[in-house]
Design an enzyme around this catalytic site. Sequence first.
Site, short mmCIF file in Angstrom:
data_model
loop_
_atom_site.label_atom_id
_atom_site.label_comp_id
_atom_site.label_asym_id
_atom_site.label_seq_id
_atom_site.Cartn_x
_atom_site.Cartn_y
_atom_site.Cartn_z
N ARG A 26 -5.00 -2.29 14.51
CA ARG A 26 -6.00 -1.68 13.65
C ARG A 26 -7.35 -2.37 13.79
O ARG A 26 -8.40 -1.75 13.68
CB ARG A 26 -5.51 -1.74 12.20
CG ARG A 26 -5.71 -0.47 11.44
CD ARG A 26 -5.13 -0.48 10.06
NE ARG A 26 -4.99 -1.78 9.46
CZ ARG A 26 -3.88 -2.20 8.87
NH1 ARG A 26 -2.82 -1.44 8.86
NH2 ARG A 26 -3.82 -3.39 8.30
N GLU A 38 -16.50 -17.50 13.83
CA GLU A 38 -15.97 -17.03 15.12
C GLU A 38 -16.13 -18.10 16.20
O GLU A 38 -17.14 -18.80 16.25
CB GLU A 38 -16.69 -15.75 15.54
CG GLU A 38 -16.09 -15.09 16.76
CD GLU A 38 -16.76 -13.76 17.11
OE1 GLU A 38 -16.16 -12.97 17.84
OE2 GLU A 38 -17.89 -13.53 16.64
N SER A 83 1.82 -15.75 13.65
CA SER A 83 0.63 -16.57 13.50
C SER A 83 -0.50 -16.00 14.37
O SER A 83 -0.46 -14.84 14.77
CB SER A 83 0.93 -18.03 13.87
OG SER A 83 -0.18 -18.86 13.63
N LEU A 124 0.08 4.43 -0.02
CA LEU A 124 -0.35 5.48 0.90
C LEU A 124 0.14 5.20 2.31
O LEU A 124 0.66 6.09 2.99
CB LEU A 124 -1.88 5.61 0.88
CG LEU A 124 -2.46 6.62 1.89
CD1 LEU A 124 -1.91 8.02 1.63
CD2 LEU A 124 -3.99 6.62 1.84
N ASP A 172 0.85 -1.20 0.00
CA ASP A 172 0.00 0.00 0.00
C ASP A 172 0.88 1.25 0.00
O ASP A 172 1.52 1.57 0.99
CB ASP A 172 -0.92 -0.02 1.23
CG ASP A 172 -1.98 1.06 1.18
OD1 ASP A 172 -1.66 2.20 0.77
OD2 ASP A 172 -3.14 0.79 1.57
N LYS A 177 -3.82 -19.89 8.11
CA LYS A 177 -2.69 -19.60 9.01
C LYS A 177 -2.09 -20.88 9.57
O LYS A 177 -0.86 -20.96 9.77
CB LYS A 177 -3.13 -18.67 10.14
CG LYS A 177 -3.48 -17.26 9.67
CD LYS A 177 -2.30 -16.55 9.01
CE LYS A 177 -1.28 -16.10 10.04
NZ LYS A 177 -0.18 -15.32 9.40
N LYS A 234 -6.13 -18.37 16.08
CA LYS A 234 -7.15 -18.99 15.22
C LYS A 234 -6.58 -20.12 14.37
O LYS A 234 -7.33 -20.86 13.72
CB LYS A 234 -7.81 -17.92 14.35
CG LYS A 234 -8.59 -16.93 15.20
CD LYS A 234 -8.95 -15.67 14.47
CE LYS A 234 -9.63 -14.69 15.41
NZ LYS A 234 -8.73 -14.18 16.47
#
Length: 329
Positions: free
Chosen positions: A175, A257, A127, A43, A41, A142, A130
């Site tokens: 994030r 989930e 990792s 930006l 990315d 993963k 999950k």
Amino acid sequence: MSILHGSSILITGGTGSFGKAFIRYALDNLNPRRLVVFSRDELKQYEVRHLFNDDPRLRWFIGDIRDERRLARALHGVDHVVHAAALKQVDTAEYNPFEFVKTNVLGSQNVIEASIDAGVKRVVALSTDKASSPINLYGATKLTADKLFITGNHYAAAYETRFAVVRYGNVMGSRGSVIPFFRKLGEQGKPLPITDLRCTRFFITLPQAVKMVVDTFDFMQGGELLVPRIPSMRVVDLAHAVVPGAELVDVGLRPGEKLHEEMISPEEGRRAVVVRDGDYFVIQPDIASWGYSAPIGSTPTPDGFAYRSDSNDEWYTQEQIRTIIEAEL
């Protein structure tokens, strides 16, 4: 002094939350000869360049781990690699499985092969909890990546390159953290949505995650999968620590989930040992043709051992959660 001190380091996904925390730590404490930030990315690279005032030790490579040739170019002269690049959103993975396989699985294979070809000394891959007994596509990719990195040591047995993996839970301040979302709703006086009021989770701070990765570089032989020994927390306690007295609404689990998180499955527990004065668990490789041996001073875990957020023997209180949030965020 860390083995990373004064070396040439490359971090994939280097403009993410972990990447920025690792860059700050490395510049302040490791004095890298060169720190290559590899991400796709432009930006975010522009923003992070300014965040670190165009520090001359930093190098910037626009690229995708799906592109092995671009990786090979970026890895020229690199001593150590932190592999943090991944697609990570659980529900997004359920609807875009091909893209997650291309990045998390095939991209990881590219990192492994390009690192061996470039003569990289040590690679540590990030990792997630999950990946243990996965029930969603993200976790499955993963887990596959974890196995690729561990068995990458077989491919590199005749070379200098060695691979290890670190596995941890949710990161406070990242994030994707739910904390800023809860805060925003709390400021608006709205109820906080909880996927299930019984949910428990593992949480780690960004500084803890960075320290774990640096420790792994110093500790690893190649083939280890390191898991931090950290407290669990109840999601309702997290919500009330962020917004005291908030109304909580049970909205149900999202696709893919889990109700509780797991970092070491019972099957992995048979190969797990405790290291570093109980700070970490190490899941040892099944087969180690490159000369792996159990870490010095390690202690085997008991029969039937598994490491789950609901059966953990350490728990954060609301007050402890609030103190961590105030200190870190």
